[in-house]
Write a protein that holds these residues in place. Sequence first.
Motif, PDB file in Angstrom:
ATOM      1  N   ALA A 126      44.179  -9.405 -39.672  1.00  0.00           N
ATOM      2  CA  ALA A 126      42.777  -9.037 -39.887  1.00  0.00           C
ATOM      3  C   ALA A 126      42.028  -9.002 -38.563  1.00  0.00           C
ATOM      4  O   ALA A 126      41.259  -8.061 -38.289  1.00  0.00           O
ATOM      5  CB  ALA A 126      42.115 -10.025 -40.846  1.00  0.00           C
ATOM      6  N   PHE A 127      42.260 -10.016 -37.717  1.00  0.00           N
ATOM      7  CA  PHE A 127      41.582 -10.030 -36.423  1.00  0.00           C
ATOM      8  C   PHE A 127      42.116  -8.926 -35.511  1.00  0.00           C
ATOM      9  O   PHE A 127      41.354  -8.282 -34.779  1.00  0.00           O
ATOM     10  CB  PHE A 127      41.736 -11.387 -35.743  1.00  0.00           C
ATOM     11  CG  PHE A 127      41.090 -11.444 -34.391  1.00  0.00           C
ATOM     12  CD1 PHE A 127      39.711 -11.437 -34.266  1.00  0.00           C
ATOM     13  CD2 PHE A 127      41.859 -11.456 -33.231  1.00  0.00           C
ATOM     14  CE1 PHE A 127      39.109 -11.443 -33.004  1.00  0.00           C
ATOM     15  CE2 PHE A 127      41.273 -11.470 -31.986  1.00  0.00           C
ATOM     16  CZ  PHE A 127      39.891 -11.465 -31.870  1.00  0.00           C
ATOM     17  N   LEU A 128      43.434  -8.691 -35.546  1.00  0.00           N
ATOM     18  CA  LEU A 128      44.041  -7.642 -34.727  1.00  0.00           C
ATOM     19  C   LEU A 128      43.426  -6.282 -35.035  1.00  0.00           C
ATOM     20  O   LEU A 128      43.032  -5.532 -34.124  1.00  0.00           O
ATOM     21  CB  LEU A 128      45.553  -7.606 -34.968  1.00  0.00           C
ATOM     22  CG  LEU A 128      46.339  -6.486 -34.270  1.00  0.00           C
ATOM     23  CD1 LEU A 128      46.375  -6.727 -32.770  1.00  0.00           C
ATOM     24  CD2 LEU A 128      47.754  -6.392 -34.827  1.00  0.00           C
ATOM     25  N   LYS A 129      43.323  -5.942 -36.308  1.00  0.00           N
ATOM     26  CA  LYS A 129      42.771  -4.643 -36.711  1.00  0.00           C
ATOM     27  C   LYS A 129      41.281  -4.548 -36.391  1.00  0.00           C
ATOM     28  O   LYS A 129      40.792  -3.477 -36.021  1.00  0.00           O
ATOM     29  CB  LYS A 129      43.015  -4.418 -38.205  1.00  0.00           C
ATOM     30  CG  LYS A 129      44.480  -4.239 -38.564  1.00  0.00           C
ATOM     31  CD  LYS A 129      44.667  -4.069 -40.064  1.00  0.00           C
ATOM     32  CE  LYS A 129      46.140  -3.875 -40.422  1.00  0.00           C
ATOM     33  NZ  LYS A 129      46.329  -3.741 -41.889  1.00  0.00           N
ATOM     34  N   THR A 130      40.586  -5.670 -36.500  1.00  0.00           N
ATOM     35  CA  THR A 130      39.158  -5.682 -36.162  1.00  0.00           C
ATOM     36  C   THR A 130      38.961  -5.462 -34.667  1.00  0.00           C
ATOM     37  O   THR A 130      38.074  -4.715 -34.244  1.00  0.00           O
ATOM     38  CB  THR A 130      38.520  -7.019 -36.590  1.00  0.00           C
ATOM     39  OG1 THR A 130      38.712  -7.206 -38.000  1.00  0.00           O
ATOM     40  CG2 THR A 130      37.031  -7.026 -36.289  1.00  0.00           C
ATOM     41  N   ASN A 152      38.078   0.732 -30.009  1.00  0.00           N
ATOM     42  CA  ASN A 152      37.984   2.192 -30.096  1.00  0.00           C
ATOM     43  C   ASN A 152      36.555   2.710 -29.996  1.00  0.00           C
ATOM     44  O   ASN A 152      36.346   3.928 -29.918  1.00  0.00           O
ATOM     45  CB  ASN A 152      38.634   2.679 -31.393  1.00  0.00           C
ATOM     46  CG  ASN A 152      40.148   2.574 -31.352  1.00  0.00           C
ATOM     47  OD1 ASN A 152      40.755   2.628 -30.281  1.00  0.00           O
ATOM     48  ND2 ASN A 152      40.774   2.420 -32.510  1.00  0.00           N
ATOM     49  N   GLN A 153      35.594   1.814 -29.976  1.00  0.00           N
ATOM     50  CA  GLN A 153      34.199   2.219 -29.771  1.00  0.00           C
ATOM     51  C   GLN A 153      33.918   2.513 -28.296  1.00  0.00           C
ATOM     52  O   GLN A 153      32.931   3.170 -27.971  1.00  0.00           O
ATOM     53  CB  GLN A 153      33.251   1.123 -30.266  1.00  0.00           C
ATOM     54  CG  GLN A 153      33.339   0.844 -31.758  1.00  0.00           C
ATOM     55  CD  GLN A 153      32.506  -0.358 -32.181  1.00  0.00           C
ATOM     56  OE1 GLN A 153      31.748  -0.927 -31.381  1.00  0.00           O
ATOM     57  NE2 GLN A 153      32.642  -0.759 -33.439  1.00  0.00           N
ATOM     58  N   PHE A 154      34.804   2.058 -27.409  1.00  0.00           N
ATOM     59  CA  PHE A 154      34.634   2.264 -25.973  1.00  0.00           C
ATOM     60  C   PHE A 154      35.427   3.481 -25.509  1.00  0.00           C
ATOM     61  O   PHE A 154      36.409   3.887 -26.154  1.00  0.00           O
ATOM     62  CB  PHE A 154      35.112   1.032 -25.194  1.00  0.00           C
ATOM     63  CG  PHE A 154      34.318  -0.219 -25.459  1.00  0.00           C
ATOM     64  CD1 PHE A 154      33.122  -0.445 -24.797  1.00  0.00           C
ATOM     65  CD2 PHE A 154      34.764  -1.174 -26.372  1.00  0.00           C
ATOM     66  CE1 PHE A 154      32.392  -1.600 -25.025  1.00  0.00           C
ATOM     67  CE2 PHE A 154      34.042  -2.325 -26.611  1.00  0.00           C
ATOM     68  CZ  PHE A 154      32.849  -2.538 -25.938  1.00  0.00           C
ATOM     69  N   TYR A 214      37.684  -1.157 -22.722  1.00  0.00           N
ATOM     70  CA  TYR A 214      38.805  -0.640 -23.525  1.00  0.00           C
ATOM     71  C   TYR A 214      40.132  -1.121 -22.951  1.00  0.00           C
ATOM     72  O   TYR A 214      41.010  -1.600 -23.684  1.00  0.00           O
ATOM     73  CB  TYR A 214      38.766   0.893 -23.558  1.00  0.00           C
ATOM     74  CG  TYR A 214      39.859   1.515 -24.402  1.00  0.00           C
ATOM     75  CD1 TYR A 214      39.632   1.817 -25.736  1.00  0.00           C
ATOM     76  CD2 TYR A 214      41.125   1.789 -23.867  1.00  0.00           C
ATOM     77  CE1 TYR A 214      40.630   2.379 -26.529  1.00  0.00           C
ATOM     78  CE2 TYR A 214      42.130   2.335 -24.649  1.00  0.00           C
ATOM     79  CZ  TYR A 214      41.879   2.639 -25.969  1.00  0.00           C
ATOM     80  OH  TYR A 214      42.878   3.187 -26.755  1.00  0.00           O
ATOM     81  N   ARG A 215      40.289  -1.007 -21.639  1.00  0.00           N
ATOM     82  CA  ARG A 215      41.551  -1.394 -21.008  1.00  0.00           C
ATOM     83  C   ARG A 215      41.798  -2.893 -21.121  1.00  0.00           C
ATOM     84  O   ARG A 215      42.937  -3.331 -21.320  1.00  0.00           O
ATOM     85  CB  ARG A 215      41.555  -0.948 -19.548  1.00  0.00           C
ATOM     86  CG  ARG A 215      41.685   0.569 -19.389  1.00  0.00           C
ATOM     87  CD  ARG A 215      41.823   1.004 -17.945  1.00  0.00           C
ATOM     88  NE  ARG A 215      40.572   0.868 -17.207  1.00  0.00           N
ATOM     89  CZ  ARG A 215      40.362  -0.015 -16.252  1.00  0.00           C
ATOM     90  NH1 ARG A 215      41.333  -0.870 -15.915  1.00  0.00           N
ATOM     91  NH2 ARG A 215      39.202  -0.077 -15.629  1.00  0.00           N
TER      92      ARG A 215
END
Length: 250
Positions: free
Chosen positions: A90-94, A100-102, A109-110
Motif C-alpha cells: 500500500a505504501f509502495l503504490k502510494t 509520478n506527480q513530479f 522524482y529521481r
Amino acid sequence: MSWDKFGFKKGELAFVAQNYENNKLITILDNRRQTTIRNYFLKYPLKVRQKVRFITMDISGAYMPLARRLFPNAEIIIDRFHIIQHLGRAFLKTRIAIMNQFDKKSLPYRALKNHWRLFQKDSRKLSLNPFYSKTFHQTLCPHEVVEKTLKFSEELANYYNLYQLLLFHFQNKKPDNFIGLIENSIKQVHTLFQTVFKTFLKDKEKIVNALQLPYFNTKLEATNNLIKLIKRNVFGFQILKTSKNGFLSL
C-alpha cells in the motif's frame, strides 16, 4: 495446523497443510478448490476436527469461511509476514503515485525512484553507514536520504509517518494501537491504503490473533521452499514406475 498454497504446475496452484507442532505434512492437494479441500478434511470425524485449536494462513479470504466450517473450535491466525506485505505494498503504490506527480527529470522524482528501498524499511532498522548518493551527489546516511526526500512532499511525509507508526505498533505487538490507528485514519488516506485498511478491519480478529499468539506460517513456508528445491533438482528427469511384474519402467 498451517495452510498455504504453492506453484504446482505452470499456472496452477496446489494446496498444502502441515502440522504446526511437528512439521509433518498433513496433505498436498493438486488444486486449491474449496470442494477439494472440504472433501479431504471431511474424511476426519467431527470429534477429531474439533480438536484443532489454531490454523495459520495468509490473508487471502478464500480459506477462512471454509476453515471455520471444517474446524469449528479453531482460531484463525493470519500470518504476520502477509500483514506486513500488504501494508508495504500500500505504501509502495502510494509512493509511486506521488512520485509520478513530479517531472521525470526532476530531483524529487529521481530521489523517490532511486532510493525507494529505504522508504520501505522500518526506519529503526536503517543502516548507520554512510554511502555516496548519485542522486544527491553527496555522501549521506540512509536516514538523511529519507529526510531530504520527504521535504519534497508533505503528502508523502504524512504517509511515511503513518506507515512507520503502523510498523512500530505491529512489531511491538500492540493490537489495540495498530487497529485503532487504522480506524482513525481510514477516511483520510489514499484509496490504495483504504483498500488494505478495509481488509484489515474485516479480518480484525485474525490480525489480533497474529499479534497475541505465537503462531505463524514460517515453518510451512520453509516446507514450500523445500518442495520447490526438489522440483528444480528433478527437472528434466523421468520418473521410474514399478510395474506389476516388479520391473521398473519409464
